[in-house]
Every structure is written in structure tokens, then in C-alpha cells.
Design a protein around this motif. Structure first.
Motif, PDB file in Angstrom:
ATOM      1  N   VAL A  35     -28.088  36.784 -22.966  1.00 53.78           N
ATOM      2  CA  VAL A  35     -26.878  35.786 -22.936  1.00 53.78           C
ATOM      3  C   VAL A  35     -26.810  35.528 -24.489  1.00 53.78           C
ATOM      4  CG1 VAL A  35     -25.953  33.513 -22.357  1.00 53.78           C
ATOM      5  CG2 VAL A  35     -27.176  34.990 -20.683  1.00 53.78           C
ATOM      6  N   ILE A  36     -25.655  35.701 -25.009  1.00 57.10           N
ATOM      7  CA  ILE A  36     -25.316  35.106 -26.415  1.00 57.10           C
ATOM      8  C   ILE A  36     -24.683  33.858 -26.300  1.00 57.10           C
ATOM      9  CG2 ILE A  36     -24.183  35.588 -28.543  1.00 57.10           C
ATOM     10  CD1 ILE A  36     -24.824  38.673 -28.060  1.00 57.10           C
ATOM     11  N   SER A  45     -26.972  27.563 -23.789  1.00 55.90           N
ATOM     12  CA  SER A  45     -28.480  27.543 -24.149  1.00 55.90           C
ATOM     13  C   SER A  45     -29.155  26.432 -23.319  1.00 55.90           C
ATOM     14  CB  SER A  45     -28.437  27.269 -25.698  1.00 55.90           C
ATOM     15  OG  SER A  45     -27.926  28.177 -26.479  1.00 55.90           O
ATOM     16  N   ASN A  46     -28.825  25.258 -23.336  1.00 53.66           N
ATOM     17  CA  ASN A  46     -29.322  24.334 -22.699  1.00 53.66           C
ATOM     18  C   ASN A  46     -29.698  24.685 -21.271  1.00 53.66           C
ATOM     19  OD1 ASN A  46     -29.469  22.642 -25.161  1.00 53.66           O
ATOM     20  ND2 ASN A  46     -27.888  21.632 -24.613  1.00 53.66           N
ATOM     21  N   THR A  60     -35.580  33.283 -22.365  1.00 51.25           N
ATOM     22  CA  THR A  60     -36.344  33.331 -23.585  1.00 51.25           C
ATOM     23  C   THR A  60     -35.631  33.527 -24.686  1.00 51.25           C
ATOM     24  OG1 THR A  60     -38.436  33.947 -22.383  1.00 51.25           O
ATOM     25  CG2 THR A  60     -38.643  34.075 -24.759  1.00 51.25           C
ATOM     26  N   ARG A  61     -35.847  32.641 -25.673  1.00 48.04           N
ATOM     27  CA  ARG A  61     -35.094  32.675 -27.175  1.00 48.04           C
ATOM     28  C   ARG A  61     -35.426  33.948 -27.958  1.00 48.04           C
ATOM     29  NH1 ARG A  61     -33.088  27.454 -29.851  1.00 48.04           N
ATOM     30  NH2 ARG A  61     -32.492  25.931 -28.074  1.00 48.04           N
ATOM     31  N   ALA A  85     -33.063  37.151 -21.935  1.00 54.29           N
ATOM     32  CA  ALA A  85     -33.108  36.600 -23.376  1.00 54.29           C
ATOM     33  C   ALA A  85     -32.021  35.818 -23.515  1.00 54.29           C
ATOM     34  CB  ALA A  85     -33.385  37.653 -24.143  1.00 54.29           C
ATOM     35  N   LEU A  86     -32.081  34.972 -24.695  1.00 59.39           N
ATOM     36  CA  LEU A  86     -31.128  34.113 -25.083  1.00 59.39           C
ATOM     37  C   LEU A  86     -31.027  34.175 -26.789  1.00 59.39           C
ATOM     38  CD1 LEU A  86     -29.025  31.691 -24.727  1.00 59.39           C
ATOM     39  CD2 LEU A  86     -31.161  30.431 -24.747  1.00 59.39           C
ATOM     40  N   VAL A  87     -29.642  34.558 -27.030  1.00 56.54           N
ATOM     41  CA  VAL A  87     -29.375  34.192 -28.514  1.00 56.54           C
ATOM     42  C   VAL A  87     -28.815  32.847 -28.556  1.00 56.54           C
ATOM     43  CG1 VAL A  87     -28.207  34.832 -30.702  1.00 56.54           C
ATOM     44  CG2 VAL A  87     -29.032  36.472 -29.035  1.00 56.54           C
ATOM     45  N   ALA A  88     -29.734  31.656 -28.870  1.00 54.34           N
ATOM     46  CA  ALA A  88     -29.245  30.301 -28.512  1.00 54.34           C
ATOM     47  C   ALA A  88     -28.178  29.973 -29.783  1.00 54.34           C
ATOM     48  CB  ALA A  88     -30.535  29.508 -28.925  1.00 54.34           C
TER      49      ALA A  88
END
Length: 325
Positions: A35-36, A45-46, A60-61, A85-88
Motif C-alpha cells: 500500500v502506498i 498509514s495509521n 510493515t513500513r 508492506a506500506l510506503v507510509a
């Protein structure tokens, strides 16, 4: 990897909810999901970093935030690559791009925009082998974040509310300066528009009239199922509840009647979206693999839960690519 942008030129229509809930559902099916978060409010993100029960999987960032990704992307800064995964978001994109464009000469603005697109394209190329699905949560403003996502993405989904303000935003989303159809015609001919997805729908005369107006004007662009029936998400408190808690609606549905009713409507829509993205073969492969593992475990007299971990509905673990290899 399939890249899906969730966007429309209107805030408060459920983009982040759709992004997070679709991401959690896809991960629960075994897909590797990224997720971006391109929205400075960083709600996605939160939500994806919260955890309600032990069955919930936290994203996970990666090592770079959304702003860093566009301004100074480096593959070596990403760190280990998890399967969820996350691009926060970091709240700096408006300052670095929108406000920068207002106070800087056009030459420098153009240079920064070009750099952002090049960095984003390089990132997607590098990260693609590690994921099956990338979902981008967008801001309501049509700026560089929308442009690079449309130019480099595979598909677009646009949640809408049945209100006059949202109806007016449909034209901008389709045909504005950074509209889906404009980018598709000029830059990314393979871009697929999945359609507008009515959200927070209520059975009222006003909303029925709004839906008729949308159908009359842009009916060909509404998301429909295989029977050409219009699909929509109803207004239910369970969606906000799941987001606030940091859980999948499917998990909430196990103990909550209202959530169960909402999930019964939502699950076929998410299945439809994943199918339109071309991910059905991958899902069948994952399902067949789980069945084989279960049969082998039972034949050996082993508890399948010890081998398989959580069920598909409960969500897969956060095992990293590095640990798998």
C-alpha cells in the motif's frame, strides 16, 4: 504486480476505507500486498499499522516514506521487503510539490515533476517482483501524486458518494487536466478504469435520484458485475468501526451482526475487483497450494493449523521475502 490507484477529485468518499479493506482482504487470501499512502492526512498509514486482534496483520513500513520515494528514491533504502508492506505518508507531499509549484519558477517545477515520475517508475520496477498487488491511496486534489500514479499504474477505482458535489467531481476525475481518460489517451494506453463505485449508499429518494443522474451521464463508467448489474457499498457504521479498530471487516463480521451484513455485500465486490485486475489465476494457485498442504498434513497426522498458520479468512503472516529465501 498489479498497481491499482484509488482516486476521485472529492474528499470524504471512502477512498482510504476501500484501500485498507481491500488490502487486508487481499492479504488474507495470500496475496503479497503493498500500500502506498499518497494522502498527507496519512489515514491509510495509521489504519494499516493498528491491530485489533491477534488475527489482524499489521502492514510493515518500507524504509522510505511517500515523499522520500518521489524526491530521492533509492532501492538500498527500502530495507527488508515484507509480504504486507506500506510506503507510509509523512504529511510533506503538499509542501514539497503543491506549495513548491506556487513559489518556484516553472523550470524547476518541471524538473521536480520529471524526477518524481522517474523515481516512481524506478520504484515500481524494482519492487514489482516482491508483490502481487500494489494499492495507492490518493488525495482528493489532482496533482503530481495523481499524475505519476496514472502514468505508471495498471488500473483505477473511483469510490463516489451520491451527492451533487461528488457528481460534479466525476467530470474532473475522468477528463480533467490529470483525468483518467486524458492520461490513458496521452501517456498510458494500457490503463484500465474499473469504474466508479458508489459508497455510503442509502435507500432514500434523493440518493436514488442522484444514482439515476449518474447512470444517465456516465453509466458506462460505473462498476458492474459479470451480469452487468450495478454494485455499491451501503452506508454502514461497521466500515468506520473496522478502520478505527485497525481490522478487516471480515474479522469484525465474526462477532458483529452488522459487520457480517456489510461484509456479505462487500466481499463479492472485492472479489470482482481482484478478478478485473487479473489476479484470479494467482488466487486459484494459492488456494490449491493450501489444499495440498492441508491434505498432506492430515495424511501425516499433523494438525493443519500448525502447518498452515492462520486460515485465509484470518489473514496470512508478515513473513518477509528474505526469510522465505
Amino acid at each position: 504486480m498489479k498497481t491499482l490507484l484509488v482516486t476521485i477529485s472529492k474528499g470524504g468518499v471512502g477512498k482510504t476505507m476501500c484501500t485498507c479493506q481491500l488490502a487486508r482482504h487481499a492479504r488474507s487470501l495470500g496475496l503479497r500486498v503493498l500500500v502506498i499512502d499518497f494522502d498527507d492526512q496519512v489515514n491509510a498509514s495509521n489504519a494499516l499499522e493498528r491491530k485489533y486482534t491477534e488475527n489482524d496483520v499489521v502492514a510493515t513500513r518500507l524504509g522510505q516514506t511517500a515523499t522520500e520515494l518521489l524526491l530521492r528514491y533509492s532501492e538500498t533504502d527500502l530495507g527488508s521487503i515484507p509480504e504486507f508492506a506500506l510506503v507510509a505518508g509523512d504529511g510533506a507531499l503538499v509542501r514539497e510539490f503543491v506549495e513548491f509549484a506556487r513559489t518556484t519558477d516553472p523550470g524547476q517545477v518541471h524538473s521536480r515533476m520529471y524526477m518524481a515520475q522517474a523515481n516512481f517508475a524506478a520504484f515500481l520496477g524494482d519492487i514489482a517482483p516482491h508483490f502481487d498487488l500494489c494499492i495507492i491511496d490518493s488525495p482528493p486534489a489532482a496533482d503530481i501524486r495523481i499524475s505519476v500514479s496514472l502514468m505508471e499504474g495498471d488500473a483505477v477505482l473511483s469510490p463516489i458518494q451520491l451527492s451533487q458535489e461528488c457528481i460534479e467531481g466525476i467530470a474532473e476525475t475522468l477528463s480533467g487536466q490529470r483525468g483518467i481518460l486524458r492520461i490513458k489517451a496521452s501517456t498510458n494506453p494500457e490503463l484500465q478504469f474499473l469504474g466508479f463505485l458508489p459508497n455510503m449508499v442509502e435507500s432514500t429518494p434523493k440518493q436514488r435520484e442522484a444514482l439515476r443522474e449518474i447512470a444517465d451521464n456516465v453509466g458506462e463508467f460505473l462498476l458492474r458485475n459479470e451480469n452487468e448489474e450495478l454494485v455499491f457499498l451501503p452506508r454502514r457504521a461497521a466500515f468506520a468501526d473496522a478502520q478505527e479498530k485497525g481490522t478487516a471487516l471480515a474479522n469484525l463480521a465474526k462477532t458483529n451482526t452488522a459487520a457480517r451484513e456489510a461484509w456479505a455485500i462487500t466481499k463479492p465486490i472485492f472479489t470482482l475487483i481482484l478478478e478485473r485486475l487479473g489476479l484470479t489465476p494467482k488466487l486459484r494457485q494459492l488456494d490449491a497450494s493450501r489444499k495440498i498442504q492441508k491434505i498432506e498434513s492430515q495424511a501425516l497426522g499433523v494438525n493443519p493449523d500448525d502447518v498452515l498458520g492462520a486460515t485465509a479468512d484470518e489473514g496470512a503472516g508478515n513473513e518477509s521475502v528474505a526469510s522465505r529465501s
